[in-house]
Design a protein around this motif. Structure first.
Motif, PDB file in Angstrom:
ATOM      1  N   TYR A   1       0.853  -1.156   0.084  1.00 39.17           N
ATOM      2  CA  TYR A   1      -0.010  -0.051   0.035  1.00 39.17           C
ATOM      3  C   TYR A   1       0.826   1.175   0.005  1.00 39.17           C
ATOM      4  O   TYR A   1       1.547   1.415   0.911  1.00 39.17           O
ATOM      5  CB  TYR A   1      -0.856   0.043   1.266  1.00 39.17           C
ATOM      6  CG  TYR A   1      -1.777   1.338   1.455  1.00 39.17           C
ATOM      7  CD1 TYR A   1      -2.798   1.451   0.554  1.00 39.17           C
ATOM      8  CD2 TYR A   1      -1.453   2.297   2.478  1.00 39.17           C
ATOM      9  CE1 TYR A   1      -3.382   2.725   0.522  1.00 39.17           C
ATOM     10  CE2 TYR A   1      -2.365   3.242   2.382  1.00 39.17           C
ATOM     11  CZ  TYR A   1      -3.378   3.677   1.437  1.00 39.17           C
ATOM     12  OH  TYR A   1      -3.981   4.576   1.611  1.00 39.17           O
TER      13      TYR A   1
ATOM     14  N   LYS B   1       1.406   4.919   0.848  1.00 35.99           N
ATOM     15  CA  LYS B   1       0.678   5.850   1.473  1.00 35.99           C
ATOM     16  C   LYS B   1       0.748   7.059   0.971  1.00 35.99           C
ATOM     17  O   LYS B   1       1.723   7.506   0.170  1.00 35.99           O
ATOM     18  CB  LYS B   1       1.286   5.816   3.078  1.00 35.99           C
ATOM     19  CG  LYS B   1       1.111   4.352   3.404  1.00 35.99           C
ATOM     20  CD  LYS B   1       1.339   4.494   5.196  1.00 35.99           C
ATOM     21  CE  LYS B   1       3.130   4.836   5.211  1.00 35.99           C
ATOM     22  NZ  LYS B   1       3.147   4.753   6.871  1.00 35.99           N
TER      23      LYS B   1
ATOM     24  N   ARG C   1      -3.318   1.073  -8.486  1.00 32.38           N
ATOM     25  CA  ARG C   1      -4.177   1.157  -7.374  1.00 32.38           C
ATOM     26  C   ARG C   1      -3.904   2.792  -7.008  1.00 32.38           C
ATOM     27  O   ARG C   1      -4.762   3.620  -6.625  1.00 32.38           O
ATOM     28  CB  ARG C   1      -4.273   0.419  -6.236  1.00 32.38           C
ATOM     29  CG  ARG C   1      -4.800  -1.003  -6.505  1.00 32.38           C
ATOM     30  CD  ARG C   1      -4.641  -1.939  -5.377  1.00 32.38           C
ATOM     31  NE  ARG C   1      -5.068  -3.385  -5.674  1.00 32.38           N
ATOM     32  CZ  ARG C   1      -4.452  -4.415  -6.337  1.00 32.38           C
ATOM     33  NH1 ARG C   1      -3.039  -4.075  -6.453  1.00 32.38           N
ATOM     34  NH2 ARG C   1      -4.929  -5.448  -6.495  1.00 32.38           N
TER      35      ARG C   1
ATOM     36  N   ARG D   1      -6.486   6.115  -7.065  1.00 35.26           N
ATOM     37  CA  ARG D   1      -6.860   6.659  -5.596  1.00 35.26           C
ATOM     38  C   ARG D   1      -6.525   8.348  -5.780  1.00 35.26           C
ATOM     39  O   ARG D   1      -7.077   9.040  -5.229  1.00 35.26           O
ATOM     40  CB  ARG D   1      -6.020   6.134  -4.517  1.00 35.26           C
ATOM     41  CG  ARG D   1      -6.322   6.394  -3.045  1.00 35.26           C
ATOM     42  CD  ARG D   1      -5.799   5.604  -2.140  1.00 35.26           C
ATOM     43  NE  ARG D   1      -4.467   5.891  -1.838  1.00 35.26           N
ATOM     44  CZ  ARG D   1      -3.663   5.118  -2.175  1.00 35.26           C
ATOM     45  NH1 ARG D   1      -3.841   3.980  -2.575  1.00 35.26           N
ATOM     46  NH2 ARG D   1      -2.268   5.177  -1.987  1.00 35.26           N
TER      47      ARG D   1
ATOM     48  N   VAL E   1      -3.738  -3.475   5.286  1.00 34.97           N
ATOM     49  CA  VAL E   1      -3.250  -3.216   3.913  1.00 34.97           C
ATOM     50  C   VAL E   1      -4.168  -3.524   2.935  1.00 34.97           C
ATOM     51  O   VAL E   1      -4.421  -2.722   2.013  1.00 34.97           O
ATOM     52  CB  VAL E   1      -1.754  -3.915   3.783  1.00 34.97           C
ATOM     53  CG1 VAL E   1      -1.224  -3.448   2.161  1.00 34.97           C
ATOM     54  CG2 VAL E   1      -0.768  -3.236   4.890  1.00 34.97           C
ATOM     55  N   HIS E   2      -4.753  -4.476   2.796  1.00 35.33           N
ATOM     56  CA  HIS E   2      -5.671  -5.229   1.940  1.00 35.33           C
ATOM     57  C   HIS E   2      -6.797  -4.412   1.785  1.00 35.33           C
ATOM     58  O   HIS E   2      -7.423  -4.167   0.872  1.00 35.33           O
ATOM     59  CB  HIS E   2      -6.034  -6.731   2.071  1.00 35.33           C
ATOM     60  CG  HIS E   2      -4.913  -7.674   1.659  1.00 35.33           C
ATOM     61  ND1 HIS E   2      -4.629  -8.845   2.071  1.00 35.33           N
ATOM     62  CD2 HIS E   2      -3.995  -7.546   0.606  1.00 35.33           C
ATOM     63  CE1 HIS E   2      -4.007  -9.687   1.518  1.00 35.33           C
ATOM     64  NE2 HIS E   2      -3.390  -8.940   0.637  1.00 35.33           N
TER      65      HIS E   2
ATOM     66  N   ALA F   1      -7.154  -1.142   2.800  1.00 36.73           N
ATOM     67  CA  ALA F   1      -6.675   0.041   2.287  1.00 36.73           C
ATOM     68  C   ALA F   1      -6.618   0.106   0.618  1.00 36.73           C
ATOM     69  O   ALA F   1      -6.961   1.053   0.108  1.00 36.73           O
ATOM     70  CB  ALA F   1      -5.372   0.749   2.927  1.00 36.73           C
ATOM     71  N   ASN F   2      -6.161  -0.824   0.231  1.00 36.47           N
ATOM     72  CA  ASN F   2      -5.859  -1.214  -1.346  1.00 36.47           C
ATOM     73  C   ASN F   2      -7.282  -1.617  -1.778  1.00 36.47           C
ATOM     74  O   ASN F   2      -7.325  -1.789  -2.898  1.00 36.47           O
ATOM     75  CB  ASN F   2      -4.974  -2.204  -1.467  1.00 36.47           C
ATOM     76  CG  ASN F   2      -3.584  -1.720  -1.911  1.00 36.47           C
ATOM     77  OD1 ASN F   2      -3.420  -0.559  -2.248  1.00 36.47           O
ATOM     78  ND2 ASN F   2      -2.338  -2.453  -1.643  1.00 36.47           N
TER      79      ASN F   2
END
Length: 484
Positions: free
Chosen positions: A127, A129, A164, A168, A324-325, A327-328
């Motif tokens: 991920y 950030k 991703r 985002r 993490v998963h 957030a992704n």
């Protein structure tokens, strides 16, 4: 509650079990008769209809019957696969059909999907950030980084890592489909043209004996030109759209306080390096241990690579923090779509590749003869365009091999006196994989991920309008300046 990690473990377990089961079936088939390679010269061009049906279904069904396609695309693909296998079994025998099925699934499809699953899972566990803001400068920068990474971690790895955060970053833009289209052009295809790690066709050339850095030495200028030209075009188009949007909607993912750029899920960086190492190992280490099952050759290094990739995938699922998963927005939908569609493609493409391999003696002899001049010498310009045109719709890896062998197949001669021909084949296979959603596996994966996150992507033909309008003129320039 749906457990993504459990689903992933089960999916990989079933893949491994399926490969073992198919290998056992193949052992039974090989015990009854020796498998001969399918002779494409004996086939009618009508055997290409199921493959054309898969392509047309992918192109038209989302436009004409979107709800039906969304819920039943796997069944439609399976129906076209059966439309090839059942008549083939009736005319050529169950044994011949079984051999073709085993070879396509065990020797080609399962290694392909295991590698994609590993890259999808590992990159989904990283991920990036920081509340990135999708300005034209940032979008171009992300694509430039992806272009560099693609030749060293593969177009699939680079695409899955960066798509991703790119989406985002643009989550408050009214439309970012054009950015994703250029992402497919640059990161999912052209960026992977410099090393065998970048794209499967070049890896097959590496296995045939092409030097690791040969492609980089011979088509780096074409790659640089296309990359810079596409990034410049994106900046112009995105700047115009960015100004036209005016005041943007409120960012749905604000930072309070602003979060510094960084990443979580660092263990997956190590696992990503392991994936690259396993793929490189399978191409550089020759164990000398090999066996044939129903005409398909299996090597020790290939089996170790596939087992290692399964282990890497399971480790990623076990070691990646759930946050993490989350957030992704990691999910298996895009992977399932690619797996089902490419299963149909790998099966229905069997007779098409066989007919191409038959050369001038096959139903597609006219296509093969296009690459030869009247005096019998190879024509690099036609090799570039014919390899590229077929790679836009067929699997670009076997297409590369077909024309590699059409040009003589002598790797020393192809790297020497026929270097312009090999460069044209390599460039055509990699560059023109960007022409359609199915030209290269990452294209369809990027599209599926973008749509899952609410990006309204162009249809199959809508995407081709972008690619033909932008890429084809650039390929014409490449031809006039570099292809000789």
């Amino acid at each position: 509650m749906f457990d993504q990690a459990a689903f992933g473990r089960a999916a990989l377990g079933w893949a491994a079990l399926g490969r073992a089961a198919l290998a056992l079936v193949a052992l039974g088939l090989s015990a009854t008769a020796h498998a001969a390679e399918l002779d494409g010269a004996q086939l009618s061009a009508l055997w290409g209809v199921p493959f054309a049906g898969v392509l047309l279904s992918i192109a038209l069904c989302p436009l004409l019957t979107p709800q039906f396609w969304h819920h039943h695309f796997g069944k439609v693909t399976a129906a076209w696969a059966l439309a090839f296998l059942l008549p083939f079994a009736a005319l050529f025998g169950v044994h011949a059909a079984g051999v073709s099925l085993v070879h396509a699934l065990v020797a080609e499809y399962i290694p392909f999907i295991v590698l994609l699953t590993a890259l999808y899972t590992v990159s989904g566990g990283i991920y990036i950030k920081g509340n990135l803001h999708g300005t034209p400068a940032l979008n171009v920068s992300l694509l430039a980084i992806g272009a560099v990474l693609a030749s060293f971690m593969g177009t699939t790895g680079a695409s899955m890592l960066l798509i991703r955060p790119l989406i985002r970053a643009n989550d408050n833009r009214k439309s970012c489909a054009h950015v994703v289209v250029f992402f497919i052009f640059v990161v999912s295809n052209i960026g992977g043209s410099l090393t065998p790690l970048g794209d499967p066709p070049l890896f097959l050339g590496f296995l045939k004996g092409v030097d690791f850095m040969w492609t980089a030495q011979h088509i780096w200028m074409e790659t640089l030109f296309l990359t810079v030209a596409l990034l410049a075009l994106l900046y112009v188009i995105d700047s115009w759209l960015y100004r036209r949007e005016g005041v943007l909607p409120q960012d749905p993912t604000p930072d309070s306080p602003p979060e510094r750029l960084g990443f979580d899920g660092g263990i997956n960086g190590v696992l990503l390096a392991a994936v690259v190492g396993l793929v490189l190992m399978s191409g550089t280490w020759q164990s000398g241990v090999a066996f044939q099952v129903a005409g398909a050759e299996f090597t020790l290094q290939g089996l170790l690579r596939d087992v290692g990739l399964v282990v890497v995938t399971l480790l990623s699922l076990l070691l990646t923090p759930k946050g993490v998963h989350a957030a992704n927005q990691f999910g298996w939908g895009p992977m399932q779509e690619v797996a089902k569609l490419f299963a149909g493609i790998f099966l229905t493409i069997i007779p098409v590749i066989a007919m191409l391999k038959a050369g001038v003696n096959g139903p597609f002899g006219g296509v093969v003869s296009l690459v030869t001049r009247p005096d019998g010498s190879p024509d690099p310009v036609m090799y570039f365009w014919v390899t590229g045109a077929l790679s836009s719709f067929l699997d670009n890896a076997p297409t590369y091999l077909v024309f590699f062998n059409t040009a003589g197949g002598d790797v020393q001669q192809l790297m020497g006196a026929l270097a312009p021909v090999l460069a044209a084949i390599s460039a055509g296979a990699v560059f023109m994989g960007a022409n359609t959603y199915i030209g290269n596996a990452p294209n369809l994966m990027v599209k599926a991920i973008a749509e899952e996150r609410g990006v309204k992507m162009p249809s199959f033909f809508g995407y081709m309008a972008w690619s033909f309008g932008i890429l084809i003129p650039l390929f014409v320039i490449v031809t006039l300046v570099w292809v000789r």
